[in-house]
Design a protein around this motif. Sequence first.
Motif, PDB file in Angstrom:
ATOM      1  N   ALA A   1       0.825  -1.203   0.000  1.00 16.40           N
ATOM      2  CA  ALA A   1       0.000   0.000   0.000  1.00 16.40           C
ATOM      3  C   ALA A   1       0.858   1.251   0.000  1.00 16.40           C
ATOM      4  N   ASP A   2       1.978   1.208   0.707  1.00 16.97           N
ATOM      5  CA  ASP A   2       2.833   2.372   0.859  1.00 16.97           C
ATOM      6  C   ASP A   2       4.178   1.905   1.381  1.00 16.97           C
ATOM      7  N   PHE A   3       5.237   2.595   0.987  1.00 15.02           N
ATOM      8  CA  PHE A   3       6.555   2.163   1.424  1.00 15.02           C
ATOM      9  C   PHE A   3       6.706   2.210   2.942  1.00 15.02           C
ATOM     10  N   THR A   4       6.005   3.116   3.592  1.00 11.12           N
ATOM     11  CA  THR A   4       6.166   3.262   5.039  1.00 11.12           C
ATOM     12  C   THR A   4       5.532   2.116   5.820  1.00 11.12           C
ATOM     13  N   GLY A   5       4.696   1.302   5.161  1.00  9.67           N
ATOM     14  CA  GLY A   5       4.099   0.160   5.837  1.00  9.67           C
ATOM     15  C   GLY A   5       5.060  -1.012   5.903  1.00  9.67           C
ATOM     16  N   ASP A   6       4.608  -2.103   6.502  1.00  8.14           N
ATOM     17  CA  ASP A   6       5.477  -3.279   6.618  1.00  8.14           C
ATOM     18  C   ASP A   6       4.754  -4.542   6.155  1.00  8.14           C
ATOM     19  N   ARG A   7       3.905  -4.383   5.143  1.00  8.47           N
ATOM     20  CA  ARG A   7       3.160  -5.517   4.626  1.00  8.47           C
ATOM     21  C   ARG A   7       3.307  -5.605   3.105  1.00  8.47           C
ATOM     22  N   LEU A   8       3.491  -6.827   2.626  1.00  9.48           N
ATOM     23  CA  LEU A   8       3.499  -7.127   1.202  1.00  9.48           C
ATOM     24  C   LEU A   8       2.264  -7.938   0.863  1.00  9.48           C
ATOM     25  N   ASN A   9       1.631  -7.615  -0.247  1.00  9.01           N
ATOM     26  CA  ASN A   9       0.465  -8.354  -0.709  1.00  9.01           C
ATOM     27  C   ASN A   9       0.917  -9.397  -1.727  1.00  9.01           C
TER      28      ASN A   9
ATOM     29  N   SER B   1      -6.097 -24.692   5.820  1.00  6.47           N
ATOM     30  CA  SER B   1      -7.229 -23.790   6.048  1.00  6.47           C
ATOM     31  C   SER B   1      -6.816 -22.325   6.006  1.00  6.47           C
ATOM     32  N   GLY B   2      -5.508 -22.052   6.102  1.00  5.03           N
ATOM     33  CA  GLY B   2      -5.032 -20.668   6.086  1.00  5.03           C
ATOM     34  C   GLY B   2      -4.742 -20.122   4.706  1.00  5.03           C
ATOM     35  N   LEU B   3      -4.986 -20.930   3.681  1.00  7.03           N
ATOM     36  CA  LEU B   3      -4.728 -20.476   2.320  1.00  7.03           C
ATOM     37  C   LEU B   3      -5.681 -19.349   1.913  1.00  7.03           C
ATOM     38  N   SER B   4      -5.169 -18.417   1.110  1.00  8.21           N
ATOM     39  CA  SER B   4      -6.003 -17.346   0.561  1.00  8.21           C
ATOM     40  C   SER B   4      -5.443 -16.960  -0.802  1.00  8.21           C
ATOM     41  N   PRO B   5      -6.261 -16.324  -1.646  1.00  3.08           N
ATOM     42  CA  PRO B   5      -5.781 -15.974  -2.995  1.00  3.08           C
ATOM     43  C   PRO B   5      -4.523 -15.120  -2.991  1.00  3.08           C
ATOM     44  N   VAL B   6      -4.417 -14.226  -2.010  1.00  2.00           N
ATOM     45  CA  VAL B   6      -3.218 -13.402  -1.848  1.00  2.00           C
ATOM     46  C   VAL B   6      -2.849 -13.407  -0.369  1.00  2.00           C
ATOM     47  N   VAL B   7      -1.649 -13.851  -0.062  1.00  2.00           N
ATOM     48  CA  VAL B   7      -1.186 -13.875   1.322  1.00  2.00           C
ATOM     49  C   VAL B   7      -0.542 -12.529   1.649  1.00  2.00           C
ATOM     50  N   VAL B   8      -0.908 -11.967   2.779  1.00  2.00           N
ATOM     51  CA  VAL B   8      -0.323 -10.706   3.235  1.00  2.00           C
ATOM     52  C   VAL B   8       0.831 -11.026   4.172  1.00  2.00           C
ATOM     53  N   TYR B   9       2.007 -10.491   3.853  1.00  2.00           N
ATOM     54  CA  TYR B   9       3.224 -10.818   4.600  1.00  2.00           C
ATOM     55  C   TYR B   9       3.748  -9.628   5.388  1.00  2.00           C
ATOM     56  N   SER B  10       4.322  -9.919   6.531  1.00  2.00           N
ATOM     57  CA  SER B  10       5.269  -9.019   7.180  1.00  2.00           C
ATOM     58  C   SER B  10       6.633  -9.313   6.570  1.00  2.00           C
TER      59      SER B  10
ATOM     60  N   LEU C   1      10.492 -12.871   4.393  1.00  2.12           N
ATOM     61  CA  LEU C   1       9.136 -12.802   4.938  1.00  2.12           C
ATOM     62  C   LEU C   1       9.224 -13.321   6.364  1.00  2.12           C
ATOM     63  N   ASP C   2       9.396 -12.397   7.308  1.00  2.00           N
ATOM     64  CA  ASP C   2       9.866 -12.780   8.639  1.00  2.00           C
ATOM     65  C   ASP C   2       8.868 -13.613   9.440  1.00  2.00           C
ATOM     66  N   GLU C   3       7.599 -13.237   9.460  1.00  2.00           N
ATOM     67  CA  GLU C   3       6.627 -14.020  10.217  1.00  2.00           C
ATOM     68  C   GLU C   3       6.395 -15.388   9.582  1.00  2.00           C
TER      69      GLU C   3
END
Length: 758
Positions: free
Chosen positions: A71-79, A104-113, A128-130
């Motif tokens: 969403a923005d460079f200042t965030g810490d999530r990758l889609n 059961s945790g699968l999703s079309p796009v995983v959001v990563y830290s 992808l640390d987490e």
Amino acid sequence: MKRSFKAVLAAGLSAIWLVACSPSGQRPMEVDKEPVDYVNPYIGNISHLLVPTFPTIHLPNSLLRAYPERADFTGDRLNGLPLIVTNHRERSAFNLSAYQGDESGLSPVVVYSYDLEKIKPYRYQVYLDEANIEVDYAPSHQSAVYALTFGNEGDSYLVFNSRNGAMRYADKAVSGYQYLDKQTKVYLYVETDQEPVKAGALSTDGLTAETAAEGENAAIVLAFAPEVKRIGVRYGVSFIDEEQAKKNLYREIAGYDVDVAAKKGRNEWNNALGKIQVSGGTESDKTVFYTSLYRCFERPINMSEDGRYYSAFDGQVHEDGGHSFYTDDWIWDTYRAAHPLRVLIDSQREIDILNSFLLMAEQMGTNWMPTFPEVTGDTRRMNSNHGVASVIDAYRKGLRGFDLEKAYIACQKGIEEKTLIPWSAKPAGWLDDFYKKHGYIPALKKGEKETVPNVSIWEKRQPIAVTLGTSYDQWCLSQIAQELGKADEAAHYLRCAYNYRNVFNPQTRFFHPKDKDGHFLPDVDYRYDGGLGARDYYDENNGYIYRWDVQHNVADLIDLIGGEEVFTAALDSMYNTPLGMSKWEFYSFLPDHTGNVGMFSMANEPSMHIPYLYNYAGKPWMTQKRVRTLLNQWFRDDLMGVPGDEDGGGLASFVVFSQLGFYPVTPGMPSYNIGSPVFTEAKLDLGDGKIFEIRAHNASPENKYIQSAKLNGVELDQAWFNHEAIANGGVLELEMGPKANKQWGIATPPPSADPLPE
């Protein structure tokens, strides 16, 4: 013993990261650095107000581009992880998500830290640390390769997603497509070096036994055994079909070794960036320079695939005849300096691009020159028809290999038959007839409602911007007519090129909106008026910027404003006129008008030639001072080191030229204005063994003023030179000093348009 990817990053990246993104941007001197080593894709990733730069991973002008989707460079999530970006600045098409855990945790796009991200033009690495997954990636032109290392126990999964299209698994490969609009698709073909234990489509109820999916977020999942800890993924993309995507992959990437692909990519970047070699200056100067040059290779993109290309301009696949087809070029931004830069260092590509424009004109069925050609067709954004400028600029600088007569017809039709209304592809109408009869676009009076069809409620008429822009386009058209021996048409369009005079207010000495009855609108404040983006009168910038938008006839503009002293005083006044209100108020209606120095905006392309205008009025030393000041203030080696929307080379090309020490104020006029070189030496490879060299003896942050000059060994006492003088190579030699030599460069002003014909 080999160190793990994560260990290497942890040991070395924190220091690199701090340097790359620090406010100072200072870097320690390194031995034997190559041009690509200076590129910092993070420069400008935090915007001053609107759109940031993106840290794009790609090869020069290649069809395949990618950048982290966040969403923005200042965030810490990758889609998820990217596979291809289609049009410039848009989000990725398709998506790859690596996942480890319960099904059961699968999703079309995983959001990563994420952490420990490292981006080079030719490589992307991130942890992808987490999720405890290491990612390594390198692209080729139409394909790419991932290495994914899973650090946890349990089953591993790969999710391939089409946001709007179809995906399937068959013959040990994933393939599919995604719609970009109703007629344009991008295709994908993927292979892995490990065979999955199962594959299925992902639905809202979870993983199914189906091996095909269609619609929104159509996703195919590959599941791997717990002992599989590292998976190689290689894929090809195409705008033709899935089979061509497969061919593109096999042609470019033989295996799953990211190092091999990255090495090839690094070599390609060094070859491209190495067309300009600089020495002297600081390490930060070189980083800003080569990063800006890298931005100039992000588009347009080469759409040719094995001699064929898909064209959204008619929805068909064509043979390319051995000449690559290019698109995704916002000409309103790039005609000013990005195209002229390519004329110098990449002339064959520029010829192919111009030929692509002519093919687009034919394929659209109108034979109108494109203005904003993208992967999905010509969006006709912004205003004016500046493709004509790129045509005459290339021709006047010696480029051949395209049909000038055909280009003239397409440019003429684009100006005469297509409406001049901004952001419209409709045929000419009432406003166009008015312009042809009266020589200007009429503005609405305050409170007057729009009645002309096709005028956007958002973009408005932009009457001053369109009048000035069309005057310039018609000057360019007159020059092409002159080259073709069309004397009457050349004279006609030269007369039209003076239409800017019709909206010049002699009382205020600004370009001023005028109504259909021929009256200047009362009480116009050139700082603030015109609504959002000043589009009621101007476009994205205010009246202070458009005061100077007569690129083709600065000499006449000087006379209109009142002579050289009044002209330079007016320039000075612009740089020293305050906002007059809080920044948040000012930017609430002029959000593109950032990078302010008084009323000047370094953030937007119509401003780029303005610092060079002192050369025309007897004060070249002020151009030297102002250009250096602007470079230092607004273009830096840090996360906010770009003052506005960079637009894929639109703004970066100003930096490249200005740091070298010259600039093409008037594309179509084969001359360059001299500024103030940042480097003590620069060499431009013009092709065929021809080298243009700039030697700026003693150049430094303090020594920014030209004391004397020679061009090809001959004393030069003017602040400009002709392209002809350097076309076969040459040397511009400058003696630099800390105080201005106010007598240098004033002998002859740079050229302007011919006088009005009788």
